[in-house]
Design an enzyme around this catalytic site. Structure first.
Site: not given
Length: 438
Positions: A27, A29, A32, A34, A153
């Site tokens: 994934g 964002g 970053g 991953v 979050d």
């Protein structure tokens, strides 16, 4: 442009003196990407032929003396401070080279709770499982709060599952966390899960307790687990589902197949006045006493059609309703949901006797927008999870020593994280009503 878009594909990339090799992107964002990585030095055998696996978050190093440096170091410091808890994702090591920082974490083969709710419908109709998992989440958040840390979050995307059963979970992603007692960063988090005081528009943008705001987010997550939907899009006066939930007792049960016990708990969570919100210890105690989070089939048969439709879409097998049960759906009062009610300039909060009373709306128009000096309107929750656009506070300023590439991790690895980007979470009641033309 997100900084993660500047990170090239790193398949087969090796770090840690040749120990860890990237094999799959999990994934990405705002800041970053991953990857799943294998430990090439881990011993294998006929009984355990696969090497140990990690999730490695790759971040571009922030430029010195910038706000982004503070965000990066704050996230790492926050995660390290709570990493030892069994229900928090373990951060094994932070290493660096040029031009990246690598966060080496547990890999979660079970994915995230979002997937379990929306795709697998893991928790539908299963009170014992909801209770077991939600208590783990409560314990993780309580551990953060005891360390003086608010997560800010909390949502299913940031709850990662240790295995495919979805019964053992850990809390992840501390990119928006803060150690400030009172936060002045507004709009921080994901809109479906943020509390009214966190949004700020109806509160005059007054500083708020982010730990209390975390409790609100937990309530939305509980609704997700029980009903597979969000109760509203945003906890503001502009959202008609939120307004009706606050001003009309019984509205949530009209729309969603939630038990009386669950509604009583949610009323203690969704208090417009943060000072009246239930505490985490009391919430844990209440959750453990619940006999069922779901309407029985008999209750559902007598309930509003909206709740029946939601139940059918989330756990049809549990209730076993047929299409014939919903033939009158289109004959419902469509006009009720095609107009906005003339609500008084007031919202509802729960008083200690669990009745409702109207309170004057606080705040005023013309207060500062989200783009103030303490926020970054272009920033986003980063790492294994990626929510909608958030404001990120600059309140957690902790200097974190980074380890050089090749330093020993010093802790054993337990399998566990990761996430793929989603542009929007599962449907809110507004989307639900639009879909069925209600």
């Amino acid at each position: 442009m997100h900084a993660s878009s500047s990170i090239p594909e790193l398949y087969d990339h090796v770090i840690d003196n040749g120990r860890l090799q990237f094999i799959e992107k999990l994934g990405e964002g705002a800041y970053g990407v991953v990857y799943r990585a294998v430990d090439l030095d881990s011993p294998t055998s006929s009984r355990n032929p696969d090497p140990k696996q990690y999730a490695v978050k790759v971040m571009l190093k922030a430029q010195p003396r910038t706000r982004h440096v503070r965000y990066q170091r704050g996230e790492i410091a926050a995660h390290r401070s709570v990493s030892a808890h069994p229900n928090i994702l373990t951060l094994h090591k932070v290493i660096e080279d040029e031009p990246y920082i690598y966060l080496v974490m547990d890999y979660c083969p079970g994915g995230d709770m979002f997937r379990h709710i929306t795709e697998r419908k893991t928790y539908g109709g299963k009170t014992d499982l909801v209770k077991k998992v939600f208590v783990q989440i409560l314990d993780a958040v309580q551990a953060c709060h005891e360390q003086g840390l608010a997560h800010r979050d909390l949502k299913p995307d940031n709850i990662l599952c240790m295995d495919e059963s979805g019964s053992r979970v850990v809390l992840a992603d501390f990119g928006l966390s803060t150690s400030s007692d009172r936060s002045s960063t507004f709009g921080c988090g994901s809109s479906y899960y943020t509390s009214p005081e966190t949004i700020g528009t109806d509160f005059g943008y007054r500083p708020y307790d982010a730990k209390v705001a975390d409790v609100w987010s937990l309530g939305v997550m509980l609704v997700n687990m029980i009903a597979g939907r969000n109760p509203w899009t945003s906890a503001t006066m502009e959202d008609q589902c939120f307004l009706r939930s606050m001003t009309k007792p019984g509205y949530l049960q009209k729309m969603l197949p939630i038990s009386d016990e669950a509604v009583t708990i949610l009323q203690r969570i969704f208090t417009y006045d943060p000072k009246m919100r239930i505490t985490l210890p009391k919430l844990r105690e209440a959750i453990l006493k619940v006999k069922t989070f779901f309407m029985t089939k008999e209750q559902l048969a007598k309930s509003h059609r909206f709740a029946q439709i939601a139940a059918r879409s989330y756990f049809q097998k549990y209730y076993s309703f047929t299409e014939e049960d919903y033939k009158e759906m289109n004959a419902l009062e469509q006009a009720e949901f095609g107009r906005r009610e003339n609500l008084v300039e007031a919202l509802v909060v729960e008083n200690p006797t669990n009745h409702f009373r109207l309170v004057d709306r606080v705040g005023s128009p013309g207060m500062p927008s989200l783009t103030n000096s303490d926020s970054d309107s272009d920033a986003e929750s980063i790492g294994p999870v990626t929510p909608a656009r958030n404001a990120v506070g600059s309140e957690t300023l902790v200097d974190v020593p980074l380890l050089k590439d090749g330093e020993d991790m010093g802790v054993p690895v337990v399998p566990t994280v990761a996430k793929k980007r989603r542009d929007r979470p599962f449907g809110s009641l507004v989307q639900f009503m639009e879909r069925f033309a209600l």
